[in-house]
Motif scaffolding. Structure first.
Motif, PDB file in Angstrom:
ATOM      1  N   ILE A   1      11.787  -9.947  -4.441  1.00  0.00           N
ATOM      2  CA  ILE A   1      11.751  -8.975  -5.519  1.00  0.00           C
ATOM      3  C   ILE A   1      11.086  -9.623  -6.721  1.00  0.00           C
ATOM      4  O   ILE A   1      11.409 -10.757  -7.090  1.00  0.00           O
ATOM      5  CB  ILE A   1      13.181  -8.532  -5.884  1.00  0.00           C
ATOM      6  CG1 ILE A   1      13.823  -7.845  -4.689  1.00  0.00           C
ATOM      7  CG2 ILE A   1      13.177  -7.618  -7.101  1.00  0.00           C
ATOM      8  CD1 ILE A   1      15.314  -7.711  -4.800  1.00  0.00           C
ATOM      9  N   LYS A   2      10.142  -8.898  -7.337  1.00  0.00           N
ATOM     10  CA  LYS A   2       9.442  -9.458  -8.491  1.00  0.00           C
ATOM     11  C   LYS A   2      10.419  -9.632  -9.652  1.00  0.00           C
ATOM     12  O   LYS A   2      11.332  -8.847  -9.826  1.00  0.00           O
ATOM     13  CB  LYS A   2       8.302  -8.523  -8.912  1.00  0.00           C
ATOM     14  CG  LYS A   2       7.139  -8.533  -7.938  1.00  0.00           C
ATOM     15  CD  LYS A   2       5.915  -7.868  -8.575  1.00  0.00           C
ATOM     16  CE  LYS A   2       4.857  -7.588  -7.522  1.00  0.00           C
ATOM     17  NZ  LYS A   2       4.960  -6.218  -6.998  1.00  0.00           N
ATOM     18  N   GLY A   3      10.194 -10.645 -10.412  1.00  0.00           N
ATOM     19  CA  GLY A   3      11.064 -10.877 -11.557  1.00  0.00           C
ATOM     20  C   GLY A   3      11.004 -12.329 -11.957  1.00  0.00           C
ATOM     21  O   GLY A   3      10.370 -13.131 -11.271  1.00  0.00           O
ATOM     22  N   SER A   4      11.660 -12.656 -13.050  1.00  0.00           N
ATOM     23  CA  SER A   4      11.598 -14.031 -13.530  1.00  0.00           C
ATOM     24  C   SER A   4      12.364 -14.958 -12.583  1.00  0.00           C
ATOM     25  O   SER A   4      13.195 -14.504 -11.806  1.00  0.00           O
ATOM     26  CB  SER A   4      12.184 -14.110 -14.940  1.00  0.00           C
ATOM     27  OG  SER A   4      13.587 -14.142 -14.851  1.00  0.00           O
TER      28      SER A   4
ATOM     29  N   GLN B   1      16.221 -14.837 -12.453  1.00  0.00           N
ATOM     30  CA  GLN B   1      17.000 -13.657 -12.053  1.00  0.00           C
ATOM     31  C   GLN B   1      17.936 -13.976 -10.886  1.00  0.00           C
ATOM     32  O   GLN B   1      17.660 -14.840 -10.056  1.00  0.00           O
ATOM     33  CB  GLN B   1      16.065 -12.502 -11.698  1.00  0.00           C
ATOM     34  CG  GLN B   1      15.442 -12.616 -10.322  1.00  0.00           C
ATOM     35  CD  GLN B   1      14.754 -11.328  -9.890  1.00  0.00           C
ATOM     36  OE1 GLN B   1      15.052 -10.265 -10.408  1.00  0.00           O
ATOM     37  NE2 GLN B   1      13.843 -11.442  -8.930  1.00  0.00           N
ATOM     38  N   ARG B   2      19.053 -13.299 -10.877  1.00  0.00           N
ATOM     39  CA  ARG B   2      20.016 -13.427  -9.781  1.00  0.00           C
ATOM     40  C   ARG B   2      20.196 -12.065  -9.148  1.00  0.00           C
ATOM     41  O   ARG B   2      20.190 -11.051  -9.849  1.00  0.00           O
ATOM     42  CB  ARG B   2      21.366 -13.916 -10.316  1.00  0.00           C
ATOM     43  CG  ARG B   2      21.289 -15.315 -10.888  1.00  0.00           C
ATOM     44  CD  ARG B   2      22.602 -15.696 -11.481  1.00  0.00           C
ATOM     45  NE  ARG B   2      22.475 -16.893 -12.301  1.00  0.00           N
ATOM     46  CZ  ARG B   2      23.416 -17.305 -13.123  1.00  0.00           C
ATOM     47  NH1 ARG B   2      24.528 -16.610 -13.254  1.00  0.00           N
ATOM     48  NH2 ARG B   2      23.247 -18.397 -13.833  1.00  0.00           N
ATOM     49  N   VAL B   3      20.333 -12.037  -7.823  1.00  0.00           N
ATOM     50  CA  VAL B   3      20.499 -10.754  -7.151  1.00  0.00           C
ATOM     51  C   VAL B   3      21.795 -10.730  -6.353  1.00  0.00           C
ATOM     52  O   VAL B   3      22.299 -11.753  -5.910  1.00  0.00           O
ATOM     53  CB  VAL B   3      19.312 -10.425  -6.198  1.00  0.00           C
ATOM     54  CG1 VAL B   3      18.033 -10.298  -6.969  1.00  0.00           C
ATOM     55  CG2 VAL B   3      19.207 -11.462  -5.107  1.00  0.00           C
ATOM     56  N   HIS B   4      22.327  -9.538  -6.242  1.00  0.00           N
ATOM     57  CA  HIS B   4      23.489  -9.306  -5.386  1.00  0.00           C
ATOM     58  C   HIS B   4      23.196  -8.045  -4.611  1.00  0.00           C
ATOM     59  O   HIS B   4      22.894  -7.008  -5.194  1.00  0.00           O
ATOM     60  CB  HIS B   4      24.758  -9.128  -6.225  1.00  0.00           C
ATOM     61  CG  HIS B   4      25.910  -8.573  -5.431  1.00  0.00           C
ATOM     62  ND1 HIS B   4      26.866  -9.380  -4.879  1.00  0.00           N
ATOM     63  CD2 HIS B   4      26.228  -7.306  -5.091  1.00  0.00           C
ATOM     64  CE1 HIS B   4      27.739  -8.610  -4.218  1.00  0.00           C
ATOM     65  NE2 HIS B   4      27.369  -7.354  -4.337  1.00  0.00           N
ATOM     66  N   PHE B   5      23.253  -8.163  -3.297  1.00  0.00           N
ATOM     67  CA  PHE B   5      23.065  -6.982  -2.457  1.00  0.00           C
ATOM     68  C   PHE B   5      24.304  -6.825  -1.600  1.00  0.00           C
ATOM     69  O   PHE B   5      24.799  -7.804  -1.034  1.00  0.00           O
ATOM     70  CB  PHE B   5      21.829  -7.144  -1.561  1.00  0.00           C
ATOM     71  CG  PHE B   5      21.691  -6.052  -0.534  1.00  0.00           C
ATOM     72  CD1 PHE B   5      20.986  -4.904  -0.809  1.00  0.00           C
ATOM     73  CD2 PHE B   5      22.298  -6.179   0.713  1.00  0.00           C
ATOM     74  CE1 PHE B   5      20.872  -3.888   0.123  1.00  0.00           C
ATOM     75  CE2 PHE B   5      22.191  -5.175   1.654  1.00  0.00           C
ATOM     76  CZ  PHE B   5      21.477  -4.026   1.359  1.00  0.00           C
TER      77      PHE B   5
ATOM     78  N   LEU C   1      15.560  -3.216   1.665  1.00  0.00           N
ATOM     79  CA  LEU C   1      16.104  -3.715   0.405  1.00  0.00           C
ATOM     80  C   LEU C   1      16.838  -5.042   0.639  1.00  0.00           C
ATOM     81  O   LEU C   1      16.695  -5.996  -0.134  1.00  0.00           O
ATOM     82  CB  LEU C   1      17.060  -2.661  -0.171  1.00  0.00           C
ATOM     83  CG  LEU C   1      17.418  -2.764  -1.643  1.00  0.00           C
ATOM     84  CD1 LEU C   1      16.172  -2.762  -2.497  1.00  0.00           C
ATOM     85  CD2 LEU C   1      18.337  -1.595  -2.035  1.00  0.00           C
TER      86      LEU C   1
END
Lengths: 334, 116
Positions: free
Chosen positions: A174-177, A180-184, A323
């Motif tokens: 996923i594009k971003g700095s 960034q942290r993601v939670h799916f 996703l």
């Protein structure tokens, strides 16, 4: 004069003929031959005959007719099932390994059942009373290897298994700095059809345990424990919770066991892939495919595919696989 | 459901969290009745304070996106279904902007101006 294209029967027609001959006709001929031989022995057999052996000789008795009929009946049902399951063939007209196993198992079942049934009656010929029947462990020791070897022959006579090779599409992070942290998180479960089949199977298991509880409560404990563990595992693995975050991929079944974790540093690549549960994994649940892939296979269609650094692939079927793959690719990249 | 936060961003973390979950409800990645991860779980997953997550959940509850139930955690509200036309509108606006080669920054600026 132009001739029509060479008139070879299509591959599928040939395979169906093989399925019918190897998976249905031969097993039925074997069981019928055995039934015929056993029928010839009827005058020399005690009535009832011993049909079940415990550690100290026979402990179960039944009519000679049921001993003769049982292999025939079971082979008929299983051969029908094998033919029905493999009739459609693989997508490219070949046979899937799951189909080949069904057909070979039909051969195995018919031989092992026929030889054990015939053997158990053979040792009782000339006996007045079935209580004096000698042990038959030796017959089983002979029957199973023979049946296994014949099943291997059946397997070899079938065409090489066709493997469904679906192409996996690599997932982009996923594009971003970089900070960034993601939670799916998502829940993936089996479809209604599989639930119905599982419910019927578990219902049958429950009834079998109930019968055992009424007829032979003394020997209930072990079957009950195994049965309940099987039921709990089956129900638990119908629905899974998938979580992806900086700790990697975690899948956890409804009751919390079984579960699996793949840490980010174990991930070589992430992709999405189309999965055919029966064709590629031979069924539903936590599965291992012959090509070395394993995973949570609950539905036909989109799946998350993780390739570990050791080359092994792990699959989770889910409706939002795209996703999930992007989220996991983001985590793995770091 | 995908939640993204960037601790280095100037936007407060709870705002980022709320925005992420709000977006998931609007684009139907989560549907009404679905349970969101517990505040504790989401906090440890993202490496943020649990109160930050609770703050975001409370804001989403006040906006009617989720319901907070004692013992059952956060559940996507049934009333949060009515964003279909908004989602369609956004898709259309973005498609239109792409067709006219309008940049994301320009489009955002236009929307902001119209909104205020």
């Amino acid at each position: 004069m132009t001739l029509p294209a060479e008139n070879v029967s299509p591959q599928l027609t040939r395979n169906r003929r093989l399925i019918i001959v190897i998976g249905v006709v031969i097993p039925l001929l074997i069981t019928m031959a055995a039934a015929f031989v056993m029928a010839l022995w009827v005058p020399e057999l005690p009535n009832p005959v011993a049909s079940h052996w415990g550690t100290s000789g026979p402990d179960g008795y039944s009519t000679v007719g049921s001993v003769i009929a049982l292999p025939l009946l079971m082979t008929l049902v299983f051969a029908g099932l094998a033919a029905f399951a493999s009739w459609k063939g693989a997508p490219n007209g070949g046979m899937l390994w799951a189909h080949k196993i069904m057909v070979a198992a039909s051969v195995f079942l018919s031989i092992s059942l026929s030889v054990t049934a015939a053997g158990s009656l053979a040792v009782q010929r000339g006996l007045e009373n079935a209580e004096n029947a000698p042990a038959i462990a030796g017959i089983a020791l002979v029957a199973f290897p023979i049946a296994f070897v014949m099943a291997v022959f059946a397997w070899l006579m079938l065409p090489p298994a066709e493997y469904i090779k679906s192409t996996s599409v690599a997932a982009q992070p996923i594009k971003g700095s970089v900070t960034q942290r993601v939670h799916f998180s998502s829940t993936t479960r089996v479809g209604t059809g599989v639930v119905v089949v599982a419910a019927v199977a578990l219902g049958a298991l429950g009834i079998a345990l109930g019968i055992q509880a009424v007829s032979n409560p003394a020997e209930l404990l072990l079957p009950a424990v195994i049965g309940l563990v099987v039921m709990a595992l089956a129900v638990s693995t119908l629905s899974w919770r998938v979580t992806i975050d900086q700790r990697g991929l975690r899948v956890r079944s409804a009751f919390g066991f079984p579960r699996a974790t793949i840490a980010p540093d174990q991930i070589a690549s992430v992709a999405t892939v189309e999965v055919n549960p029966i064709g590629e994994f031979g069924g539903y649940g936590w599965r291992w495919a012959p090509d070395g892939r394993s995973g949570i296979v609950l539905s036909k269609g989109e799946a998350l595919e993780v390739t570990r650094t050791n080359g092994k692939k792990f699959i989770v079927t889910m409706h939002d696989a795209q996703l999930a793959a992007e989220a996991l690719a983001t985590v793995a990249k770091k | 459901m995908l939640v993204r936060v960037d601790p280095a961003s100037e936007t407060p973390l709870f705002e980022q969290l709320a925005a992420s979950i709000r977006q998931s409800v609007i684009d139907k990645t989560v549907t009404a009745g679905e349970r969101l991860p517990s505040a504790r779980e989401l906090a440890s997953s993202l490496g943020v304070n649990m109160h930050t997550v609770l703050h975001a959940y409370q804001e989403l509850r006040d906006e009617g996106f989720i319901e907070l139930r004692r013992g059952r955690g956060a559940i996507v509200a049934a009333t949060a279904q009515s964003y279909d036309s908004l989602a369609d509108g956004i898709t259309a606006v973005v498609a239109e902007a792409r067709a006219h080669k309008v940049s994301l920054a320009t489009l955002t600026a236009l929307i902001r101006e119209e909104y205020q």
